[in-house]
Design a protein around this motif. Sequence first.
Motif, PDB file in Angstrom:
ATOM      1  N   UNK C 102      28.117 -42.776 -28.753  1.00 19.12           N
ATOM      2  CA  UNK C 102      27.065 -41.777 -28.527  1.00 19.12           C
ATOM      3  C   UNK C 102      27.182 -41.177 -27.131  1.00 19.12           C
ATOM      4  N   UNK C 103      27.575 -42.004 -26.182  1.00 23.13           N
ATOM      5  CA  UNK C 103      27.753 -41.461 -24.833  1.00 23.13           C
ATOM      6  C   UNK C 103      28.823 -40.379 -24.849  1.00 23.13           C
ATOM      7  N   UNK C 104      29.916 -40.653 -25.538  1.00 19.13           N
ATOM      8  CA  UNK C 104      30.972 -39.639 -25.607  1.00 19.13           C
ATOM      9  C   UNK C 104      30.463 -38.380 -26.304  1.00 19.13           C
ATOM     10  N   UNK C 105      29.709 -38.618 -27.346  1.00 21.97           N
ATOM     11  CA  UNK C 105      29.140 -37.490 -28.076  1.00 21.97           C
ATOM     12  C   UNK C 105      28.280 -36.650 -27.143  1.00 21.97           C
ATOM     13  N   UNK C 106      27.530 -37.351 -26.322  1.00 23.92           N
ATOM     14  CA  UNK C 106      26.625 -36.649 -25.428  1.00 23.92           C
ATOM     15  C   UNK C 106      27.394 -35.910 -24.335  1.00 23.92           C
ATOM     16  N   UNK C 107      28.501 -36.496 -23.921  1.00 20.98           N
ATOM     17  CA  UNK C 107      29.333 -35.782 -22.949  1.00 20.98           C
ATOM     18  C   UNK C 107      29.757 -34.455 -23.536  1.00 20.98           C
TER      19      UNK C 107
ATOM     20  N   UNK E  17      39.478 -56.125 -22.931  1.00 19.86           N
ATOM     21  CA  UNK E  17      39.256 -54.958 -22.071  1.00 19.86           C
ATOM     22  C   UNK E  17      40.325 -54.827 -21.015  1.00 19.86           C
ATOM     23  N   UNK E  18      40.861 -55.942 -20.574  1.00 13.68           N
ATOM     24  CA  UNK E  18      41.919 -55.867 -19.561  1.00 13.68           C
ATOM     25  C   UNK E  18      43.112 -55.115 -20.126  1.00 13.68           C
ATOM     26  N   UNK E  19      43.461 -55.475 -21.350  1.00  9.32           N
ATOM     27  CA  UNK E  19      44.605 -54.812 -21.958  1.00  9.32           C
ATOM     28  C   UNK E  19      44.326 -53.346 -22.223  1.00  9.32           C
ATOM     29  N   UNK E  20      43.085 -53.078 -22.519  1.00 11.03           N
ATOM     30  CA  UNK E  20      42.713 -51.714 -22.862  1.00 11.03           C
ATOM     31  C   UNK E  20      42.540 -50.840 -21.626  1.00 11.03           C
ATOM     32  N   UNK E  21      42.520 -51.489 -20.458  1.00 12.33           N
ATOM     33  CA  UNK E  21      42.102 -50.758 -19.260  1.00 12.33           C
ATOM     34  C   UNK E  21      42.926 -49.508 -18.944  1.00 12.33           C
ATOM     35  N   UNK E  22      44.260 -49.529 -19.147  1.00 13.91           N
ATOM     36  CA  UNK E  22      44.965 -48.275 -18.840  1.00 13.91           C
ATOM     37  C   UNK E  22      44.470 -47.123 -19.694  1.00 13.91           C
ATOM     38  N   UNK E  23      44.104 -47.433 -20.918  1.00 12.07           N
ATOM     39  CA  UNK E  23      43.589 -46.368 -21.779  1.00 12.07           C
ATOM     40  C   UNK E  23      42.211 -45.939 -21.340  1.00 12.07           C
ATOM     41  N   UNK E  24      41.438 -46.949 -20.980  1.00 12.34           N
ATOM     42  CA  UNK E  24      40.075 -46.635 -20.557  1.00 12.34           C
ATOM     43  C   UNK E  24      40.113 -45.734 -19.327  1.00 12.34           C
ATOM     44  N   UNK E  25      41.047 -46.039 -18.427  1.00 15.69           N
ATOM     45  CA  UNK E  25      41.142 -45.228 -17.212  1.00 15.69           C
ATOM     46  C   UNK E  25      41.379 -43.777 -17.564  1.00 15.69           C
ATOM     47  N   UNK E  26      42.281 -43.557 -18.507  1.00 13.23           N
ATOM     48  CA  UNK E  26      42.580 -42.175 -18.870  1.00 13.23           C
ATOM     49  C   UNK E  26      41.384 -41.514 -19.540  1.00 13.23           C
ATOM     50  N   UNK E  27      40.765 -42.245 -20.456  1.00 13.09           N
ATOM     51  CA  UNK E  27      39.640 -41.658 -21.175  1.00 13.09           C
ATOM     52  C   UNK E  27      38.507 -41.349 -20.207  1.00 13.09           C
ATOM     53  N   UNK E  28      38.204 -42.331 -19.377  1.00 14.36           N
ATOM     54  CA  UNK E  28      37.121 -42.128 -18.422  1.00 14.36           C
ATOM     55  C   UNK E  28      37.471 -40.984 -17.483  1.00 14.36           C
ATOM     56  N   UNK E  29      38.735 -40.947 -17.082  1.00 11.08           N
ATOM     57  CA  UNK E  29      39.172 -39.859 -16.215  1.00 11.08           C
ATOM     58  C   UNK E  29      38.929 -38.516 -16.873  1.00 11.08           C
ATOM     59  N   UNK E  30      39.310 -38.433 -18.136  1.00 10.79           N
ATOM     60  CA  UNK E  30      39.129 -37.177 -18.850  1.00 10.79           C
ATOM     61  C   UNK E  30      37.676 -36.753 -18.879  1.00 10.79           C
ATOM     62  N   UNK E  31      36.826 -37.703 -19.219  1.00  9.95           N
ATOM     63  CA  UNK E  31      35.399 -37.396 -19.310  1.00  9.95           C
ATOM     64  C   UNK E  31      34.854 -36.985 -17.953  1.00  9.95           C
ATOM     65  N   UNK E  32      35.264 -37.750 -16.961  1.00  2.00           N
ATOM     66  CA  UNK E  32      34.767 -37.492 -15.613  1.00  2.00           C
ATOM     67  C   UNK E  32      35.205 -36.110 -15.138  1.00  2.00           C
ATOM     68  N   UNK E  33      36.474 -35.820 -15.343  1.00  2.00           N
ATOM     69  CA  UNK E  33      36.984 -34.520 -14.906  1.00  2.00           C
ATOM     70  C   UNK E  33      36.201 -33.406 -15.568  1.00  2.00           C
ATOM     71  N   UNK E  34      35.955 -33.583 -16.851  1.00  2.00           N
ATOM     72  CA  UNK E  34      35.236 -32.556 -17.594  1.00  2.00           C
ATOM     73  C   UNK E  34      33.838 -32.354 -17.004  1.00  2.00           C
ATOM     74  N   UNK E  35      33.143 -33.478 -16.826  1.00  2.00           N
ATOM     75  CA  UNK E  35      31.759 -33.360 -16.370  1.00  2.00           C
ATOM     76  C   UNK E  35      31.692 -32.832 -14.950  1.00  2.00           C
TER      77      UNK E  35
END
Lengths: 99, 344, 121, 506, 525
Positions: C102-107, E17-35
Amino acid sequence: MDIGWYLVVSALIFCIGAGGVLTRRNPLVILLCLELMLNAANLSLIAFSRMHGNADGQIFALIVMVVAACEVAVGLGLIVAIFRRKLPIDVDELKELQG
Amino acid sequence: MNVILPFAEVGFAEAWWIQILKAVIIFLVGFTMVPLALMLDRKLMGRMQMRYGPNRVGPFGALQPMADIGKLLFKQQFRPRTSVGFLFAVAPAISMVCAAGAFAVIPFGPVVDIWGADVGLYGIDVSIGILFVFAFSALSVYGLMLGGWASGSKYSFLGAMRSAAQLISYEVSMGLSLIGVVITAGTLSLTEIVEAQAGMWYIIPQFVGFIIFLLAAFAETNRPPFDLTEADAELVGGYSTEYGGGRFAAYYAAEYFHLVIASAIAVTMFFGGWMLPFGIDPPQWVDPIVVIVKTVLVVCFFIWARTTFPRPRYDQLMSLGWKILLPLATANALVTAIIVVVTH
Amino acid sequence: MLTTYGPAIVFVVLGAVIGGVFVTAGSLLGPKRAGSTREAQVTPYECGLPSEVRGNFRFGISFYLIAMLFILFDIEVIFLYPIAVQLKAFGTFALVETIVFIVLLMVAFVYVWRRGALEWK
Amino acid sequence: MTLSILIWLPLVVAVLGVILGGKIAPKLTVLGTLVTLGIAISFVVRFKSGEDGLQFVTNEAWISELGISYKLGVDGLNVVLILLAAFLFSLSAIFANLREWERPQLFYFWFGIAQTAVLGAFVAQDLILFVAFFDLMLIPFYFLTGIWGSGDRETRVRGTQKLVIYTLVGSLLMLVAAIATGVLAAEQHDTDITYSISALQQLPLSDGSQNWIFLCFAAAFLVKMPAFPLHGWLPDGYKAMPLPALGVFSGVLSKVAAYGFLRIVLPVFPDASVHFQELLLLIALGSILYGSVMAFSAQNVRMVVAFSSVAQMGFITLGIFALNEDGVQGALLQMVNHGLVTVPLFFIVGLLAARAGGSEEIRDLGGIAFRAPVLATLFLIVSLATLAMPGSANFAGEFLILLGVFKAKVAFAFFASIGVALAAVYALRAFIKAMHNRVNPGVDSREVTFRDLAVLIPSVVVILALALYPQFGLEKTETTAKETVAQVQAKTGQLTADKTSEEHQP
Amino acid sequence: MTSALVTAAARGPHIDWAGLSPLVALAAGGVLVLLVGIFLGRSAKHVTPLLAIAALAASIGLSVWQFGESKSIISGALAIDDLTLTLNFILCATGIAAVLLSWRSRAAQVAGHAEYYALLLLSLLGMLVLVGAQNLVTLFVGFELLSIPLYVLCAAEFRREGSLESGLKYLIVGSVGSATLLYGLALIYGATGSTDFAGINDALRDGEIAGDVLMLSGVGLTLVGLAFKASVAPFHQWTPDVYQGAPTPITAFMAVATKVAAFGVLLRLFDVALPTISPDWGPAVAALAAITIIVGNVGALGQTSLKRMLAFSGVAQAGYLLAGVVVGTQLGAKATVFYLVVYAAMNIAAFSVVIARERASIWGDEISAFAGLGRSQPLLAWPLTIAMLGLAGIPVTAGFIGKFYLIDALVSGDYAWLAIVLVIGSMISLGYYLRVIAAMWMGEPEAASEPAAAGPAAPTVAGAPGAPPIMAGGSQEADELVDGVQPEVLGVAWLATAVILFFGIIPSPLFELAGKAGESLTGIF
């Protein structure tokens, strides 16, 4: 459970879609044909899922729907953008980039 | 990927002849509610506007809808030169089919024993229940779009586009508004949702969801005040401008059918279906009557709203849908999810 | 099995029959004045003025925009349904997933709003 | 002092030159080549003739994952060639210094890289290292020809493209062949993979693999030489190349190819060498005859020299594929001889062109000796060396080659002798047409300057010295030459033994 | 079924989550950049690329942290092993390069910086998912997450027709590819009853479905789908058009990163899920590789636009890489990974120069724009020269070692004939790589021919000889000719060049990395 006919239908739809993509000119129609192809795959996924009695195929199909939607949205966006630039909406007339 | 989702299957299915019989009966009951709603609409509205409304045909004008439909069916058939014949004709029927299809899942009661045979008092009870309704109501957009487009008239088409935009905009909110109910009930099957409301109708815990659903339902059914699609002043008659006679009647009937369905869904999802409040447990034959009465009450609410609220501008309608209902519905779903998980 | 859906077919068929009756009734029951159809009857109604519209005309970009937004958001609603059904069963895990989703959706929503796609023009 | 210094010094100098700029680079390069020459001489001096195996070995792991090592070493086969290369590069560097070049630091940069690559190819004892250097050699010449070559831009670029593509095609085939050698040897003998040439010698491949691998290697080397049917790049390439570069190209790079046969093909693929001996001899013969005829009919002095190289390389190939000690010795000697005459010849071509208004066409020359007796004398000496005048080292070389071939295949020796005669014809034709006859109106006959002599004199001196004492090289190469052919001869011996035994069975 | 439901319900899949972290970094980066981008306004121009780079760097850092741990996370959906992480290094490095190259590009400006960089990051996320995919569903999701942002990015310069067309073309062709891929995946699932790579392999090993028509057509269609993305002939026709039309930084990104991802998944799919039936797909893939090598190289010969030429060269290189996959051995996998790194460096170097030149020259990306570059701008000419030499496989560049490694793998995998084809391809490739070098070092500088454009008598017919091809849509950056240095572009070019040379001389570190990556494919030898 026999899913032969489902597969036949699915293959048919896929071929219709592929044929449409290859022969039609209007990008909107091409987009529709692409949807046909994806949904053909969905049909067979669900049929297989039923056959094997596990839900993987269904989950797959669900995800495919989303993906298909995204693709269509982007496609539509591009087509509208081109349309608004008064470009010919006919892929054969997209002469800019011909190999 | 080891998660196994329940398949679309349900404990039992009646014998085929029972299925057909009950389907026909339920359909007829449902379809009877259409003229009922139509008459209610005119009578109630009349009363609210300090006039009588129709009162010539039958007792208190109760047969007026029949007369209307009859009149429409005997009209001359014609269509604009620019229209696309086949689609022009088929579009109203599509609307009708969609409405009828959606009605199949409305539950009027649980499985009951009628003369020794188990019969479910519903058309079908499938594990995807509510999605089935959405599916058919989404398809009904085609009826409008095709009708508007096939008319070959600017106003029709614009009206159709508008109604399509409106329908799909509110469909998102509608879908989201029911998520709360689904989370609380843990199922999509409508009978199970009703049964889950044994303790408390969902209108109480899901009040926000209910409000959103109601608003969305107004828009979805093209009911005033959200009947922007046929805003006479701007768009003449909307998508149905070019229609007359039986075909117009089909659209008209389908619209009221949708109204009935939306009310029935509201009853099922939020008003406990065939349940009565305060632990009253009537005999089983009362159940369908309870549902029908509740539905009619909700229909009355729709009519009340029609006479009370002015019609918003189109852009206001859209922003209400996108900017208020959508985030609200999402928040509702989220909060419900958190509460359910925490208290579970 | 599919027999569960049997009644639904009956409903659809009945709907189609009634729809069909409504659609065709006019030509069967209505008055027929062959050869005497008036011009006004076969031109699209445009508030009394003669029709000027020819086939395809353009309409606002907003319609497309709404269509696209609908596709995306509605499809995402689809994801919420399975998880809503199973939320209790999966507990916290599902909740976390839901929140992330939902957070992503909201973004996306905030983005769309901020970029003005929700303004009807 | 290791071999690494020898091969990398020119590169360092080249880079320094680029850094220090166009004024210093030319002088610096001459200095660098001379120092390199000094180092090369020191190796030759310290080289112990008559000893088996490699000397001054450097062996480091380079790419251990693939069994590739950085292995350098000197033995009888390459000791003289190193010296030759260092010497010719010094000469060419001086030669280049006599001219003005546009963007000189870049010119000398490529020049230095070329020297590194050539020296590297000579001392590499790892198959892949050899291939790498062999490929790398081309790149500098691509640029040298393309940027500073003679002729207009179009022909220049076409010439250099042709040159590089032809030769790299061969090299790439060789790359596959080299890898296949290592991999298949490891597979067939179930050992760790290695590309060390001496190690591969101990791991003979099966006949089938040897044959196709041999053909790949041969193609690479024959193109580079160039040999008769594979010389398509030669006219355009030679015409386009600037003379100092052409000198080393013709004098040294072609020798790398011939050297490759000796270093790799004969020891590692003995069976295939025997199997294809006649084919190669045929090609060699073809080169000799074709080269001689073309040199005779060429209308351009530069092309006379170019085609004479084809003929000379034919002789060298002939000697190598005599597959006996004499032949190999002769080939080695002839490599040195040919290298020594080539640079002065091309230099003289330059001098002639300078006197004939820039034209290298024979019909524009004539009577240049009129006022330039020194030049004429030097040219004559070089010409005589080219045509293998008895008494010259070339004579010794050709004699040894023919002797070798005679022992192996009489018929080939007979036809090859025709080539010797033809050599005299074309060498003298060019000399006479250029130096004597009527003074061509366009010709401005003048004597060589002292600066020019700085190039000519050393080469002529060395030619003469070698003529007097050809043993200088021969005794150094003797042991290794024997070793090189030993394995092949074992095979031929076997063959002949088989044949004779068959004949004896009625 | 109910019991399975209950057990699953009790736990839910474990998420590492540790293993997933490189992906999370990219996803979070994408979202952050957008916002951040949409709320910032004008300063987004500099903030968003910086943020994007930070996200990419974080992803690299987290990959380094996770390196060496071979695990399969989220109930086997993703494999976070050395192969994934190694490819992630390349992907993120390419990403950083793309961000730097886009810094001043028109595309980012027109599309909006926030969107542009966010899409870039999300596309990278898709690639990362794709290379880690261990499940058909994840594979497809990754595939689409990779593609969809790229479609948009190709059309990012939506005021220029070429860009829009390129986007639409890519979308249509790419979607056909994904539909085909999906159908193939569906058939594989149908034949084996599993979407899990390991499960598929088990099913293939146990059952008699190895020769099943369903299975084989599934594999075939999957291959075709992936071939579209990796621009393997004969499914490459879109490549030159799209490459030429797209904004050049995106072209660079596509040329490198997409290929890395596509080959990452090819390696894993064919070598982990389908090794048992390698006799069935081996020859077909080998034939594809051979066709690709020849078609790509021959196609490149006649091109005058450098971008198109690089596109065809990319096709050819895809053939080389495919050859590494065909072998189906660990050596092949290692060689492929090695070559991917090298390929990335070489292409980035080349494209950086194209970008720098395109912004400064009226000739856009025509080869004539590079004439005389060696004299006028040696700092730009050298990277391109070395990149070209590297692509051609000349020693001292990493391209040589890369090809060497591939040939080595091919020969030891009994595909010597393919090695020969590879070499023949390289020979043909010399024809066009050298042409570029010749233009730079031996050509007349542009200044001489420029008056033709400036003069009043300039021919305006696009494509006519002598006319600057601005109208042809090839030189999108041309309308804002930037003269002078572009330090970030130069920096990228030289860094990539340094990588090419470094690994050409001291390849051991890269061998080690590629070795580890290859060894993480444990199913093969």
